[in-house]
Design an enzyme around this catalytic site. Structure first.
Site, PDB file in Angstrom:
ATOM      1  N   TYR A 143      84.490  48.390  26.914  1.00 49.24           N
ATOM      2  CA  TYR A 143      85.867  48.225  27.403  1.00 49.24           C
ATOM      3  C   TYR A 143      86.373  46.796  27.212  1.00 49.24           C
ATOM      4  O   TYR A 143      87.576  46.575  27.087  1.00 49.24           O
ATOM      5  CB  TYR A 143      85.945  48.558  28.906  1.00 49.24           C
ATOM      6  CG  TYR A 143      86.168  50.015  29.221  1.00 49.24           C
ATOM      7  CD1 TYR A 143      85.310  50.982  28.724  1.00 49.24           C
ATOM      8  CD2 TYR A 143      87.219  50.409  30.045  1.00 49.24           C
ATOM      9  CE1 TYR A 143      85.503  52.314  29.032  1.00 49.24           C
ATOM     10  CE2 TYR A 143      87.414  51.742  30.360  1.00 49.24           C
ATOM     11  CZ  TYR A 143      86.562  52.693  29.847  1.00 49.24           C
ATOM     12  OH  TYR A 143      86.752  54.008  30.165  1.00 49.24           O
ATOM     13  N   LYS A 200      71.276  54.582  26.751  1.00 50.06           N
ATOM     14  CA  LYS A 200      70.998  55.195  25.445  1.00 50.06           C
ATOM     15  C   LYS A 200      70.039  54.255  24.718  1.00 50.06           C
ATOM     16  O   LYS A 200      70.307  53.762  23.618  1.00 50.06           O
ATOM     17  CB  LYS A 200      72.323  55.389  24.681  1.00 50.06           C
ATOM     18  CG  LYS A 200      72.227  56.200  23.398  1.00 50.06           C
ATOM     19  CD  LYS A 200      71.956  57.677  23.615  1.00 50.06           C
ATOM     20  CE  LYS A 200      71.737  58.385  22.272  1.00 50.06           C
ATOM     21  NZ  LYS A 200      71.339  59.808  22.447  1.00 50.06           N
ATOM     22  N   ASP A 233      72.906  61.433  27.076  1.00 56.68           N
ATOM     23  CA  ASP A 233      73.221  62.797  26.636  1.00 56.68           C
ATOM     24  C   ASP A 233      72.475  63.828  27.502  1.00 56.68           C
ATOM     25  O   ASP A 233      73.052  64.818  27.943  1.00 56.68           O
ATOM     26  CB  ASP A 233      72.902  62.985  25.135  1.00 56.68           C
ATOM     27  CG  ASP A 233      71.519  62.492  24.738  1.00 56.68           C
ATOM     28  OD1 ASP A 233      70.879  61.778  25.539  1.00 56.68           O
ATOM     29  OD2 ASP A 233      71.061  62.821  23.622  1.00 56.68           O
ATOM     30  N   ASP A 257      82.439  56.122  32.941  1.00 56.88           N
ATOM     31  CA  ASP A 257      83.768  56.733  32.888  1.00 56.88           C
ATOM     32  C   ASP A 257      83.625  58.219  32.581  1.00 56.88           C
ATOM     33  O   ASP A 257      84.198  59.076  33.263  1.00 56.88           O
ATOM     34  CB  ASP A 257      84.610  56.042  31.809  1.00 56.88           C
ATOM     35  CG  ASP A 257      85.977  56.676  31.659  1.00 56.88           C
ATOM     36  OD1 ASP A 257      86.628  56.921  32.690  1.00 56.88           O
ATOM     37  OD2 ASP A 257      86.391  56.948  30.511  1.00 56.88           O
ATOM     38  N   ASP A 261      83.887  61.704  35.444  1.00 55.56           N
ATOM     39  CA  ASP A 261      84.785  62.859  35.343  1.00 55.56           C
ATOM     40  C   ASP A 261      83.982  64.154  35.423  1.00 55.56           C
ATOM     41  O   ASP A 261      84.379  65.114  36.079  1.00 55.56           O
ATOM     42  CB  ASP A 261      85.573  62.844  34.022  1.00 55.56           C
ATOM     43  CG  ASP A 261      86.932  62.169  34.159  1.00 55.56           C
ATOM     44  OD1 ASP A 261      87.052  61.256  35.000  1.00 55.56           O
ATOM     45  OD2 ASP A 261      87.868  62.556  33.425  1.00 55.56           O
TER      46      ASP A 261
END
Ligand code: IPM
Ligand code: MG
Length: 368
Positions: A143, A200, A233, A257, A261
């Site tokens: 970001y 990751k 993942d 982020d 959700d």
């Protein structure tokens, strides 16, 4: 009596409608507990672009810094959507204030209200007992990393022909990982004592640093907390297969982020999810959802995530735990009695009573 100074940032879309309900509840709790709040309003997002030409005017950041806590609703809308890098975007207001106040910790609690268990798309036995805290790093990563868009003569098109090219950088400094890891371990000590760190590390260098630093902090100071690593993942999958197994989940900005959700949807509606953004000074509270421009101005938006953000404000900024508990109890009762805004109403449940934004705010105040 000394008053707490609250900076209100209504923003765009349903923002002004839901923040009004948040303020209603804030004042009612204040009256009950003998605490006064004085609110000042400032512009952020699309409406600030219209009025001042930028999404975060200096005066807004100053007003936020001069307050004891910031209550934000939502920013953005199709009116300001653009991919032109030279034009202002509403989201810059949000990112700017997070950075400007150094709000590096974003807490997003995911809890099920029993009355809404049927609103989830997941099976009841899967969501039973879900109570997790997403700890999202908020001022670093892709970001805020170096980025560029340019015309590449050397070949961004097929077969080496010239074309446009762009990159964003996911970058983390050791101290940024260290401080968010501490926040996660501290949160776990107040909860069920388990942290799941999401990365990751099988692909990204920044994730390998993330994993190393999280473990170093853990081994040095938080051995009483259980720590597990999970690849992002796999985490996305586990989150909807066995969500009740997670306690505190800590991750970098963009993974957080996306996963928050997903985690919100476990509860059935993003309209229920509050968040707190904390740094070392003034903190900011906002719903996790957006500005819902499609229903703006119609008085039907769900104000509960905003109201639950006020609950978090009382807890984290003002140590008003009784007031915070009052809000949670009031919201629980309102839902138990069957009151619903459209987004959480169930067509197959005749007992659901659908009300608008302001009526929902009034009901919460009544139950206080
Ligand atoms: C959120 C939002 C923001 C984010 C957007 C509006 C910039 O999606 O708070 O989760 O990506 O952080
Ligand atoms: Mg988001």
């Amino acid at each position: 009596m000394e008053a707490h100074r609250i900076c209100l940032l209504p923003g765009d879309g349903i923002g002004p409608e839901i923040i009004a309900e948040g303020v209603k509840v804030l004042n009612a709790v204040g009256a009950k507990h003998g605490v006064a709040f004085t609110c000042t309003e400032a512009a952020i997002g699309g409406c600030a672009i219209d009025e001042f030409g930028c999404a975060l005017p200096d005066a807004t950041l100053e007003a936020a810094k001069a307050s004891d806590a910031v209550l934000l609703a939502a920013v953005g809308g199709p009116k300001w959507d653009t991919t032109d890098p030279t034009r202002p975007r509403p989201e810059q207001g949000l990112l700017g204030i997070r950075k400007g106040l150094e709000l590096y910790t974003n807490l997003r609690p995911v809890q099920i209200f029993d009355a809404l268990a049927g609103a989830s798309t997941l099976k009841p036995e899967v969501i039973e007992g879900v109570d997790l805290m997403m700890v999202r790093e908020l001022t670093g990563g892709v970001y805020f990393g170096r980025r560029e868009r340019f015309y590449d003569e050397e070949g961004a098109g097929p077969h080496g022909a010239p074309g446009q090219r762009a990159y964003d950088t996911m970058e983390y400094r050791e101290y940024e990982i260290d401080r968010i890891a501490r926040q996660a371990f501290e949160a776990a000590r107040r909860r069920r004592g388990k942290v799941t760190s999401v990365d990751k590390a099988n692909v990204l260098e920044s994730s390998r640093l993330w994993r190393e630093v999280v473990h170093a902090v853990h081994d040095a100071e938080y051995q009483d907390v259980e720590l597990e690593d999970i690849l992002v993942d796999n985490c996305a999958m586990q989150l909807i297969t066995r969500p009740a197994d997670f306690d505190v989940m800590v991750t970098e900005n963009m993974f957080g982020d996306i996963l928050s959700d997903e985690a919100a949807q476990i509860t059935g509606s993003l309209g229920m999810l509050a968040s707190a953004s904390l740094g070392d000074g003034v903190a900011l509270y906002e719903p996790s959802h957006g500005s819902a421009p499609d229903i703006a101005g119609r008085g039907i938006a769900n104000p509960l995530a905003q109201i639950l953000s006020v609950e978090m404000m009382l807890r984290y900024s003002f140590d008003m735990h009784e007031g915070a508990d009052d809000i949670r109890r009031a919201v629980t009762r309102v839902l138990d009695e069957g009151w619903r805004t459209g987004d959480i109403a169930d067509a197959d449940t005749p007992a659901d009573k659908v009300v608008g934004t302001a009526a929902m705010g009034d009901l919460v105040v009544e139950h206080l």
